[in-house]
Design a protein around this motif. Sequence first.
Motif, PDB file in Angstrom:
ATOM      1  N   UNK A 176      -4.101  -0.904   0.650  1.00 23.09           N
ATOM      2  CA  UNK A 176      -3.588  -0.391   1.906  1.00 23.09           C
ATOM      3  C   UNK A 176      -2.086  -0.422   2.001  1.00 23.09           C
ATOM      4  N   UNK A 177      -1.427  -0.957   0.966  1.00 18.17           N
ATOM      5  CA  UNK A 177       0.030  -1.069   1.016  1.00 18.17           C
ATOM      6  C   UNK A 177       0.718  -0.254  -0.077  1.00 18.17           C
ATOM      7  N   UNK A 178      -0.050   0.476  -0.873  1.00 11.40           N
ATOM      8  CA  UNK A 178       0.549   1.254  -1.956  1.00 11.40           C
ATOM      9  C   UNK A 178       1.364   2.415  -1.390  1.00 11.40           C
ATOM     10  N   UNK A 179       2.461   2.733  -2.047  1.00 12.94           N
ATOM     11  CA  UNK A 179       3.259   3.904  -1.720  1.00 12.94           C
ATOM     12  C   UNK A 179       2.579   5.103  -2.379  1.00 12.94           C
ATOM     13  N   UNK A 180       2.028   5.986  -1.571  1.00 14.45           N
ATOM     14  CA  UNK A 180       1.236   7.096  -2.090  1.00 14.45           C
ATOM     15  C   UNK A 180       2.041   7.964  -3.043  1.00 14.45           C
ATOM     16  N   UNK A 181       3.282   8.244  -2.680  1.00 20.56           N
ATOM     17  CA  UNK A 181       4.119   9.105  -3.519  1.00 20.56           C
ATOM     18  C   UNK A 181       4.485   8.387  -4.819  1.00 20.56           C
ATOM     19  N   UNK A 182       4.928   7.136  -4.708  1.00 23.60           N
ATOM     20  CA  UNK A 182       5.346   6.389  -5.899  1.00 23.60           C
ATOM     21  C   UNK A 182       4.193   6.177  -6.871  1.00 23.60           C
ATOM     22  N   UNK A 183       2.983   5.996  -6.343  1.00 26.57           N
ATOM     23  CA  UNK A 183       1.818   5.769  -7.203  1.00 26.57           C
ATOM     24  C   UNK A 183       1.110   7.067  -7.581  1.00 26.57           C
ATOM     25  N   UNK A 184       1.672   8.196  -7.168  1.00 30.34           N
ATOM     26  CA  UNK A 184       1.120   9.522  -7.506  1.00 30.34           C
ATOM     27  C   UNK A 184      -0.326   9.663  -7.045  1.00 30.34           C
ATOM     28  N   UNK A 200      -6.044  -0.406  12.547  1.00 27.83           N
ATOM     29  CA  UNK A 200      -5.268   0.786  12.877  1.00 27.83           C
ATOM     30  C   UNK A 200      -4.278   1.030  11.753  1.00 27.83           C
ATOM     31  N   UNK A 201      -3.804   2.267  11.653  1.00 26.58           N
ATOM     32  CA  UNK A 201      -2.834   2.621  10.619  1.00 26.58           C
ATOM     33  C   UNK A 201      -1.436   2.550  11.209  1.00 26.58           C
ATOM     34  N   UNK A 202      -0.553   1.817  10.524  1.00 26.66           N
ATOM     35  CA  UNK A 202       0.788   1.607  11.050  1.00 26.66           C
ATOM     36  C   UNK A 202       1.822   2.544  10.441  1.00 26.66           C
ATOM     37  N   UNK A 203       1.574   3.067   9.241  1.00 26.23           N
ATOM     38  CA  UNK A 203       2.562   3.892   8.548  1.00 26.23           C
ATOM     39  C   UNK A 203       2.466   5.337   9.034  1.00 26.23           C
ATOM     40  N   UNK A 204       3.425   5.752   9.840  1.00 30.10           N
ATOM     41  CA  UNK A 204       3.404   7.100  10.404  1.00 30.10           C
ATOM     42  C   UNK A 204       3.952   8.151   9.440  1.00 30.10           C
ATOM     43  N   UNK A 205       4.392   7.736   8.249  1.00 36.18           N
ATOM     44  CA  UNK A 205       4.961   8.691   7.297  1.00 36.18           C
ATOM     45  C   UNK A 205       3.879   9.467   6.556  1.00 36.18           C
ATOM     46  N   UNK A 206       2.612   9.051   6.668  1.00 29.87           N
ATOM     47  CA  UNK A 206       1.514   9.737   6.005  1.00 29.87           C
ATOM     48  C   UNK A 206       0.681  10.511   7.027  1.00 29.87           C
TER      49      UNK A 206
END
Length: 302
Positions: free
Chosen positions: A130-138, A148-154
């Motif tokens: 739940x903490x992986x950077x989606x872009x960095x990890x492809x 709840x989801x806290x990261x609004x960048x996704x």
Amino acid sequence: MDKLQSLRVFCEVARCGSFVRAAMHLSLAKSTVTKSIAALEQDMGAQLLKRSSKQVALTEAGERVLHGSRDMLERYDAMESEVRDAVKLPRGTIRVGTPPSFGAHHLMQVMAQFTQRYPDIEVTVVYDDGRSDIVAEALDLSIRIAPSLEDASYVAQPLMRSPQLIVAAPKYLKTYGRPRSVADLARHNCLVHTVKSHSGIWRFEGDPPQEVRVHGTIRSNMGDALKQAALLGRGISVHPSYMVEDDIAKGQLEVLLPHEVPEPMAISVVFSTRRNMPARVRHLLDFLKDWARSPPSWAASD
């Protein structure tokens, strides 16, 4: 050597700053990545990457190739997706992140059905707490399970909700007794998930809602590890129902405080953007949404 593939490899090495990480993300041998870059540099007649023992950096020529390659590959992928959509033959690779227990016991069943329907698509399922950077990890998509989801960048697509249960092994209950209320949990040895409840606070729905700060001898960011500790009689734990329903049915774990309702987990699929999403990823996203419309017995539709 396939020049288009060489450009893909080059872009991934540039993004990762590492031959090893690029090889892992592309499911290639490091030697294949090295040969691909060497062939591309020979074709271009210029050094594209500066290598050192610690990092890989772009040369000026490499910057130019990277800028042009990204646009070229995006346009090629869009064209390929359009053509394959027209003839219903999506293909390619998809990287999907997932919490390990959910991935092994539930998501893999969905992936098996998906790849049976789309045999030209290769799915790689990887660990994401739940903490992986989606872009960095492809990652093309990732399953996130949290209150709840806290990261609004996704971008997030809710799928379903999973109730949670308070459980303990008969061995623990025989030695330490049963909690009779939410407040009693503060006096028991509780097994804390450091990602879902890093502060050690367990929350319960109701009117009014309740919360209690718990503590214990074992903490972990792995739900399966905490469940194993509970099975060994080492304490009380809270888990999504999908993790413990079989253990409860076998009598290895017992539900505590059945009239209290722990904060449920929202199960969502997240991704970086809808813009230029490849057809293969859109097919999987739609497949997951269809699956969620008839949720399993342990879940409720969102």
